[in-house]
Design a protein around this motif. Sequence first.
Motif, PDB file in Angstrom:
ATOM      1  N   SER A  26       0.845  -1.197   0.000  1.00 59.66           N
ATOM      2  CA  SER A  26       0.000   0.000   0.000  1.00 59.66           C
ATOM      3  C   SER A  26       0.876   1.242   0.000  1.00 59.66           C
ATOM      4  O   SER A  26       1.934   1.260   0.625  1.00 59.66           O
ATOM      5  CB  SER A  26      -0.904   0.015   1.233  1.00 59.66           C
ATOM      6  OG  SER A  26      -1.841  -1.033   1.155  1.00 59.66           O
ATOM      7  N   GLY A  27       0.422   2.271  -0.703  1.00 59.63           N
ATOM      8  CA  GLY A  27       1.109   3.557  -0.664  1.00 59.63           C
ATOM      9  C   GLY A  27       2.466   3.563  -1.318  1.00 59.63           C
ATOM     10  O   GLY A  27       3.355   4.299  -0.911  1.00 59.63           O
ATOM     11  N   ILE A  28       2.635   2.761  -2.385  1.00 56.39           N
ATOM     12  CA  ILE A  28       3.945   2.712  -3.044  1.00 56.39           C
ATOM     13  C   ILE A  28       3.877   3.222  -4.485  1.00 56.39           C
ATOM     14  O   ILE A  28       4.796   3.861  -4.962  1.00 56.39           O
ATOM     15  CB  ILE A  28       4.546   1.286  -2.969  1.00 56.39           C
ATOM     16  CG1 ILE A  28       6.027   1.288  -3.353  1.00 56.39           C
ATOM     17  CG2 ILE A  28       3.774   0.312  -3.812  1.00 56.39           C
ATOM     18  CD1 ILE A  28       6.720  -0.027  -3.083  1.00 56.39           C
ATOM     19  N   THR A  29       2.759   2.951  -5.182  1.00 57.90           N
ATOM     20  CA  THR A  29       2.590   3.422  -6.559  1.00 57.90           C
ATOM     21  C   THR A  29       1.154   3.900  -6.750  1.00 57.90           C
ATOM     22  O   THR A  29       0.214   3.145  -6.488  1.00 57.90           O
ATOM     23  CB  THR A  29       2.908   2.318  -7.580  1.00 57.90           C
ATOM     24  OG1 THR A  29       4.232   1.843  -7.373  1.00 57.90           O
ATOM     25  CG2 THR A  29       2.803   2.857  -9.004  1.00 57.90           C
ATOM     26  N   ALA A  30       1.015   5.139  -7.208  1.00 58.31           N
ATOM     27  CA  ALA A  30      -0.307   5.737  -7.408  1.00 58.31           C
ATOM     28  C   ALA A  30      -0.616   5.878  -8.890  1.00 58.31           C
ATOM     29  O   ALA A  30       0.245   6.255  -9.688  1.00 58.31           O
ATOM     30  CB  ALA A  30      -0.367   7.112  -6.743  1.00 58.31           C
ATOM     31  N   GLY A  31      -1.861   5.570  -9.241  1.00 60.72           N
ATOM     32  CA  GLY A  31      -2.416   5.974 -10.514  1.00 60.72           C
ATOM     33  C   GLY A  31      -3.389   7.116 -10.241  1.00 60.72           C
ATOM     34  O   GLY A  31      -3.791   7.339  -9.088  1.00 60.72           O
ATOM     35  N   TYR A  32      -3.753   7.848 -11.273  1.00 57.31           N
ATOM     36  CA  TYR A  32      -4.659   8.984 -11.095  1.00 57.31           C
ATOM     37  C   TYR A  32      -5.736   8.959 -12.179  1.00 57.31           C
ATOM     38  O   TYR A  32      -5.434   8.796 -13.364  1.00 57.31           O
ATOM     39  CB  TYR A  32      -3.892  10.302 -11.191  1.00 57.31           C
ATOM     40  CG  TYR A  32      -2.895  10.491 -10.072  1.00 57.31           C
ATOM     41  CD1 TYR A  32      -3.274  11.031  -8.851  1.00 57.31           C
ATOM     42  CD2 TYR A  32      -1.561  10.120 -10.245  1.00 57.31           C
ATOM     43  CE1 TYR A  32      -2.356  11.191  -7.816  1.00 57.31           C
ATOM     44  CE2 TYR A  32      -0.633  10.270  -9.217  1.00 57.31           C
ATOM     45  CZ  TYR A  32      -1.035  10.812  -8.016  1.00 57.31           C
ATOM     46  OH  TYR A  32      -0.122  10.969  -6.991  1.00 57.31           O
ATOM     47  N   LEU A  33      -6.982   9.119 -11.755  1.00 56.61           N
ATOM     48  CA  LEU A  33      -8.083   9.243 -12.699  1.00 56.61           C
ATOM     49  C   LEU A  33      -8.547  10.688 -12.730  1.00 56.61           C
ATOM     50  O   LEU A  33      -8.845  11.275 -11.676  1.00 56.61           O
ATOM     51  CB  LEU A  33      -9.246   8.334 -12.305  1.00 56.61           C
ATOM     52  CG  LEU A  33     -10.449   8.419 -13.253  1.00 56.61           C
ATOM     53  CD1 LEU A  33     -10.124   7.789 -14.608  1.00 56.61           C
ATOM     54  CD2 LEU A  33     -11.686   7.753 -12.646  1.00 56.61           C
ATOM     55  N   ILE A  34      -8.585  11.267 -13.926  1.00 56.11           N
ATOM     56  CA  ILE A  34      -9.161  12.592 -14.126  1.00 56.11           C
ATOM     57  C   ILE A  34     -10.546  12.371 -14.721  1.00 56.11           C
ATOM     58  O   ILE A  34     -10.689  11.907 -15.852  1.00 56.11           O
ATOM     59  CB  ILE A  34      -8.300  13.454 -15.070  1.00 56.11           C
ATOM     60  CG1 ILE A  34      -6.851  13.516 -14.574  1.00 56.11           C
ATOM     61  CG2 ILE A  34      -8.892  14.866 -15.184  1.00 56.11           C
ATOM     62  CD1 ILE A  34      -5.888  14.147 -15.568  1.00 56.11           C
ATOM     63  N   LEU A  35     -11.573  12.673 -13.927  1.00 52.77           N
ATOM     64  CA  LEU A  35     -12.950  12.472 -14.370  1.00 52.77           C
ATOM     65  C   LEU A  35     -13.435  13.698 -15.142  1.00 52.77           C
ATOM     66  O   LEU A  35     -12.961  14.808 -14.927  1.00 52.77           O
ATOM     67  CB  LEU A  35     -13.860  12.226 -13.167  1.00 52.77           C
ATOM     68  CG  LEU A  35     -14.089  10.772 -12.758  1.00 52.77           C
ATOM     69  CD1 LEU A  35     -15.024  10.724 -11.557  1.00 52.77           C
ATOM     70  CD2 LEU A  35     -14.687   9.953 -13.902  1.00 52.77           C
ATOM     71  N   GLY A  36     -14.377  13.481 -16.008  1.00 53.45           N
ATOM     72  CA  GLY A  36     -14.918  14.584 -16.804  1.00 53.45           C
ATOM     73  C   GLY A  36     -15.586  14.013 -18.031  1.00 53.45           C
ATOM     74  O   GLY A  36     -15.950  12.837 -18.077  1.00 53.45           O
ATOM     75  N   ASP A  37     -15.734  14.847 -19.056  1.00 48.76           N
ATOM     76  CA  ASP A  37     -16.374  14.395 -20.288  1.00 48.76           C
ATOM     77  C   ASP A  37     -15.587  13.262 -20.941  1.00 48.76           C
ATOM     78  O   ASP A  37     -16.176  12.377 -21.571  1.00 48.76           O
ATOM     79  CB  ASP A  37     -16.488  15.556 -21.290  1.00 48.76           C
ATOM     80  CG  ASP A  37     -17.378  16.670 -20.779  1.00 48.76           C
ATOM     81  OD1 ASP A  37     -18.149  16.405 -19.831  1.00 48.76           O
ATOM     82  OD2 ASP A  37     -17.295  17.792 -21.299  1.00 48.76           O
ATOM     83  N   ARG A  38     -14.242  13.330 -20.812  1.00 48.97           N
ATOM     84  CA  ARG A  38     -13.376  12.314 -21.414  1.00 48.97           C
ATOM     85  C   ARG A  38     -12.446  11.773 -20.322  1.00 48.97           C
ATOM     86  O   ARG A  38     -11.320  12.271 -20.179  1.00 48.97           O
ATOM     87  CB  ARG A  38     -12.589  12.909 -22.580  1.00 48.97           C
ATOM     88  CG  ARG A  38     -13.466  13.320 -23.767  1.00 48.97           C
ATOM     89  CD  ARG A  38     -12.642  13.971 -24.885  1.00 48.97           C
ATOM     90  NE  ARG A  38     -11.487  13.158 -25.264  1.00 48.97           N
ATOM     91  CZ  ARG A  38     -11.546  12.078 -26.048  1.00 48.97           C
ATOM     92  NH1 ARG A  38     -12.718  11.661 -26.519  1.00 48.97           N
ATOM     93  NH2 ARG A  38     -10.456  11.405 -26.350  1.00 48.97           N
TER      94      ARG A  38
END
Length: 313
Positions: A26-38
């Motif tokens: 846990s807490g070693i590699t992060a992904g990121y989601l940018i929510l929106g139209d796309r």
Amino acid sequence: MDDTTTTITPLGGDVYEIDTRMAGYSGITAGYLILGDRPCLVEPGTSGSAPVVEAALRELGVGADDLATVVVTHIHLDHAGGVGDIARMYPRAEVVVHEKGARHLADPSRLMRSARMVYGDSLDTLFGELKPTDAARIRAVEETGTIDLGGGRRLESHHSPGHAKHHVGLMDSQTGDLYVGDAAGVYIPETADVRPATPPPDFDLDTTLASLGKFRALGPQRLLFAHYGPVTEVEDTLERSAEELRVWVDHVKDARDQGLDLDHAVAMVVERTRDRYAVSRPDVDPEIAAKYEVLSSAESNVAGIMHALDRHA
């Protein structure tokens, strides 16, 4: 905690941090989601992380046909190892990568052979197998590029080599977030330490410092580290990153001038830099230091700097 239990942290601006739980950590590699139209996924993580990432996107309301884009800062397996899996799970998503990394996502065989030589049997536990992505779905960016996030919002890519020749930083036009990948090193949120990430074969000090200068000039409001998390102290953190790089390179130069082999050079550099990091204090849980050593080991850093010094010599 089962294999797909998700840890999602809202960061504001429709940005969500996803703990990809690389190799079960846990807490070693992060992904990121940018929510929106796309909707856009930045850094899918390893192949082993793909079910975790899919569960997180489902929890955030992103279905198989909804994800528009997958972007990687570079093709190292802790960042891009899951691209092939995610591409299959989200058949409409375009995959964006720097041009120097694109062919390895289409045909990962050479990259996987090299990784197998470095990691041996631990490769499967740490990363899993990078699967090929249909070349027609890959968009290669060059010095700069633009990813449409919808509603006039965009993610702008900026070539930032030094850690890897195929590395890009990604700037969000709406939030001022800069996704720094590994170009600014590793941030340890538990202690606010910044440590270098200088693996072979691409590391180069001057190139890395130039990329950090480029990041500074972009004027980001926040840095989003793949390892690990958001940082609002932008100037101080980029300066600390540059300082740590110089310190490590100076110590490795000393070791090289003394004719030390890799093992002895690593021991010397670790001893000389230990007091620079709060994570090394006796009152800090040693498990924290241990998990980051798995991710970005002193041996890998020293080997990368040695390789760079030999190349310049």
